[in-house]
Design an enzyme around this catalytic site. Structure first.
Site, PDB file in Angstrom:
ATOM      1  N   ASP A 166       0.779  -1.118  -0.111  1.00 20.34           N
ATOM      2  CA  ASP A 166      -0.168   0.135   0.054  1.00 20.34           C
ATOM      3  C   ASP A 166       0.821   1.250   0.010  1.00 20.34           C
ATOM      4  O   ASP A 166       0.373   2.298  -0.397  1.00 20.34           O
ATOM      5  CB  ASP A 166      -1.068   0.087   1.038  1.00 20.34           C
ATOM      6  N   GLU A 415       4.762 -10.304   4.960  1.00 20.28           N
ATOM      7  CA  GLU A 415       3.467 -10.906   4.763  1.00 20.28           C
ATOM      8  C   GLU A 415       3.548 -11.619   3.448  1.00 20.28           C
ATOM      9  O   GLU A 415       2.813 -11.345   2.590  1.00 20.28           O
ATOM     10  CB  GLU A 415       2.275  -9.760   4.797  1.00 20.28           C
ATOM     11  N   TYR A 471      -5.197  -7.880  12.488  1.00 13.57           N
ATOM     12  CA  TYR A 471      -6.044  -6.734  12.334  1.00 13.57           C
ATOM     13  C   TYR A 471      -7.347  -6.699  12.858  1.00 13.57           C
ATOM     14  O   TYR A 471      -8.337  -6.065  12.103  1.00 13.57           O
ATOM     15  CB  TYR A 471      -5.942  -5.898  10.896  1.00 13.57           C
ATOM     16  N   GLU A 509       2.304  -5.311  13.652  1.00  9.29           N
ATOM     17  CA  GLU A 509       1.380  -4.880  12.849  1.00  9.29           C
ATOM     18  C   GLU A 509      -0.027  -4.876  13.716  1.00  9.29           C
ATOM     19  O   GLU A 509      -0.343  -6.081  13.895  1.00  9.29           O
ATOM     20  CB  GLU A 509       1.130  -5.146  11.661  1.00  9.29           C
TER      21      GLU A 509
HETATM   22  C1  GCB Z   1      -0.468  -4.825   6.402  1.00 13.98           C
HETATM   23  C2  GCB Z   1       0.805  -4.272   5.712  1.00 13.98           C
HETATM   24  C3  GCB Z   1       1.100  -2.761   5.639  1.00 13.98           C
HETATM   25  C4  GCB Z   1      -0.105  -2.054   5.490  1.00 13.98           C
HETATM   26  C5  GCB Z   1      -1.075  -2.495   6.692  1.00 13.98           C
HETATM   27  C6  GCB Z   1      -2.537  -1.633   6.669  1.00 13.98           C
HETATM   28  O1  GCB Z   1      -0.461  -5.749   6.739  1.00 13.98           O
HETATM   29  O2  GCB Z   1       1.927  -5.043   5.952  1.00 13.98           O
HETATM   30  O3  GCB Z   1       2.046  -2.543   4.580  1.00 13.98           O
HETATM   31  O4  GCB Z   1       0.216  -0.627   5.419  1.00 13.98           O
HETATM   32  O5  GCB Z   1      -1.179  -3.789   6.445  1.00 13.98           O
HETATM   33  O6  GCB Z   1      -2.829  -0.637   7.221  1.00 13.98           O
HETATM   34  O7  GCB Z   1      -3.185  -2.130   5.594  1.00 13.98           O
END
Ligand code: GCB
Length: 600
Positions: A166, A415, A471, A509
């Protein structure tokens, strides 16, 4: 692999002159540059600051999004006094590939946008005169290169990148360019390893030179007092009452390498600052100097308004001030090697960093919001070339950064698609080939995305510790469903526990996009209140599992991304805004992290 990646220094034998400032710049959409002789230099471009990403200086979209070849040109003076020296131009990073010309002569090419390379320009130089350096750059993405993505052509004929990640594809001369004069016989590289013996320490070293002249190595403490010396290209420095480099309590020694018989007039001298410390993984503990530590900190990006991905000492200074204030002790250089000055500051400030190669986007479905592809990444004609480049960049990364006390571990992927059986041979190759590259044998690891669990991932034997990107509360079970997100996360952690996890787990993350200034009671997603709720939820879970040895929230600051319906002018998971002002969550972490003991 590069022959020498030593950071430039200036002393009696070496000079380092930065060629930063305004260069001439041109796009080359029609690939006419070579035909039209641009490699000899040009004056009809636009002026462009270096170091900087070119993208955000333009006010039209086609220029900002430009994908393809681009050229930089400038003049530089080489004094007659440089005669007899080896002359190099060192590029700290050009995104993503470059060919270098000096006075019209092609010198070399380089692949990879986040690591340095040096061009030997001795044979092309006019002494006591102006010379011209021209860089032909290219910022296209492909599956054969790191970071991975595609380059597509729109129906109007314009090219654009389609990254499998991203962060915005900021491009150009993102880091400094140096003109180096070096002695002909010189130090090319050095390594150090450490043994702690009670109050004392042994610093074992090796030095590589390109000649036979004898080598002397000395170590001085922070007051400049020489505490140990040794002779030879390999040896040991005995340090009595050693001051150890500790997390957030750094102590640096100065290592001086001299080449030549005569200590008064050496052939070459190279100095660097090193820290004496050890790093080990023992069971589910991360040990620094044999003491367990808990990582608190961030995933980050090199990203700021105006100059994009350029290294900016002012931004870096501010970021470290914020990280210190909030009580952090670590970060990951997500998703690429950062400018070398970042590691120097981390060395001084006692931060631990996980050093990542740009092996990101090795999963086509991951960037679903970009129109992700339902294909296997680890099966395809691009793998051979990709592997060559991947291992080459791992070699250069370790070569460049191995002497920094701040480097805790090497992250070899972000990832990747590890539920795919085809990933296994690729991982085996990368882990086998990188096994002996680091003289300090620091841990090697990679992040596991949400799809890659203890039940699904096929490559869990490879990493020395696990890095999890998760997440719940955002990409799934967001808003009022957050309680199910927490329950699911606990279920997953219970499975790791039940499986008898034998290595540390670090959350690298987690987070929630948050528009600074957006408030609501009770909260909804995107508000500052909701971000705090998500982060508190994760903290509760971390506090309940002993094998979790760190929390690095995504992200230190908001950052620019590709356009998409899940991004509101960038990724807003920052604890700080893009201009580094605190969101409510910053105060939550300030409170939590300043209270947590180091060995939590
Ligand atoms: C992830 C990625 C990271 C993104 C993040 C997101 O898993 O490793 O590069 O910015 O999620 O915020 O979606």
């Amino acid at each position: 692999m590069e022959t020498s990646l030593l950071y430039p220094v200036t002393n009696d034998q070496r000079t380092d002159q930065k060629l930063d400032g305004l260069w001439q710049f041109k796009f080359d959409e029609m690939k006419q540059g070579v035909k039209d002789g641009w490699e000899t230099g040009f004056h009809d471009g636009v002026s462009m600051p270096v170091p900087a990403s070119f993208n955000d200086f333009f006010t039209d979209k086609e220029s900002r999004e430009y994908t393809g070849d681009f050229w930089y040109s400038r003049k530089f003076f080489v004094p007659s006094a440089a005669k007899g020296k080896a002359l190099f131009l060192r590029f700290d990073a050009v995104t993503h590939r470059a060919t270098i010309f000096v006075n019209g002569k092609e010198i070399r090419s380089h692949e990879g946008g986040f690591l340095p390379f040096a061009a030997d320009i001795s044979s092309a130089i006019h002494y006591g005169a102006e010379n011209t350096v021209v860089v032909k750059g290219n910022n296209e993405l492909s599956r054969e290169a790191l970071p991975a993505g595609d380059t597509i052509t729109l129906r109007n004929g314009k090219k654009m990148v389609r990254p499998f990640f991203d962060f915005y594809n900021y491009s150009g001369l993102n880091r400094s360019v140096h003109l180096l004069t070096l002695p002909q016989e010189r130090v090319l590289d050095y390594t150090t390893t450490f043994e702690l013996n009670g109050q004392d320490a042994t610093v074992n070293y090796t030095v590589t030179t390109n000649g036979d002249a004898p080598v002397t190595v000395s170590l001085a403490d922070a007051d400049g007092q020489v505490v140990a010396t040794a002779q030879g290209k390999e040896g040991a420095l005995q340090v009595k009452n050693a001051h150890l480099w500790q997390v957030r309590n750094a102590y640096l020694y100065t290592l001086t390498i001299q080449v030549g018989d005569d200590a008064q007039t050496p052939v070459d001298t190279y100095t660097d600052r090193i820290g004496i410390r050890t790093i080990k993984i023992s069971g589910t503990n991360i040990l620094v100097n044999d003491k367990p530590i808990y990582l608190k900190g961030f995933g980050r990006h090199e990203d700021s308004p105006f100059a994009g991905r350029a290294f900016d000492l002012n931004v870096e200074k501010k970021d470290f001030a914020l990280m210190k204030w909030i009580g952090a002790n670590s970060f990951r250089t997500s998703h690429y090697p950062y400018d070398e000055q970042v590691y120097k500051i981390a060395d001084e400030e006692g931060f631990l960093l996980t050093d990542e190669v740009p092996a990101v986007g090795f999963k086509m479905a991951a960037a679903a919001f970009l129109g992700g592809l339902n294909q296997s990444f680890f099966k395809g004609p691009w793998l051979k070339k990709l592997h060559e480049r991947h291992i080459d960049q791992i070699r250069d990364l370790i070569k460049r950064d191995k002497n920094h006390p701040s480097v805790l571990a090497w992250s070899l992927f972000n990832e990747p698609d590890t539920i795919d059986e085809n990933a296994v041979p690729y991982f085996k190759q990368i882990f086998d080939e990188s096994k002996d590259l680091d003289p300090q044998s620091r841990p090697r690891t990679f992040t596991l995305s949400e799809d890659d669990t203890i039940e699904t991932s096929k490559v869990l034997d490879f990493p020395d510790f696990y890095m999890l990107n998760r997440y719940p509360g955002w990409y799934h079970f967001g808003g009022y469903q957050i309680s199910d997100g927490e329950a699911g996360l606990r279920d997953e952690m219970d499975k790791w526990q039940k499986a008898g996890v034998t290595k540390p787990v670090v959350f690298t993350e987690f987070g929630a996009d948050t528009e600074a200034g957006l408030h609501k009671l009770p909260s909804v997603m995107w508000t500052e209140e909701y971000q705090v709720e998500v982060l508190k939820m994760f903290s509760r879970v971390f506090d309940d599992y002993d094998f979790i040895k760190g929390e690095q929230v995504w992200n230190l600051a908001d950052f620019q991304t590709v356009e998409g319906n899940m991004r509101v002018n960038g990724n807003k998971k920052g604890i700080f805004t893009r201009d580094r002002q605190p969101k409510e969550a910053a105060f939550f972490y300030h409170d939590r992290w300043n209270k947590l003991p180091l060995d939590y």
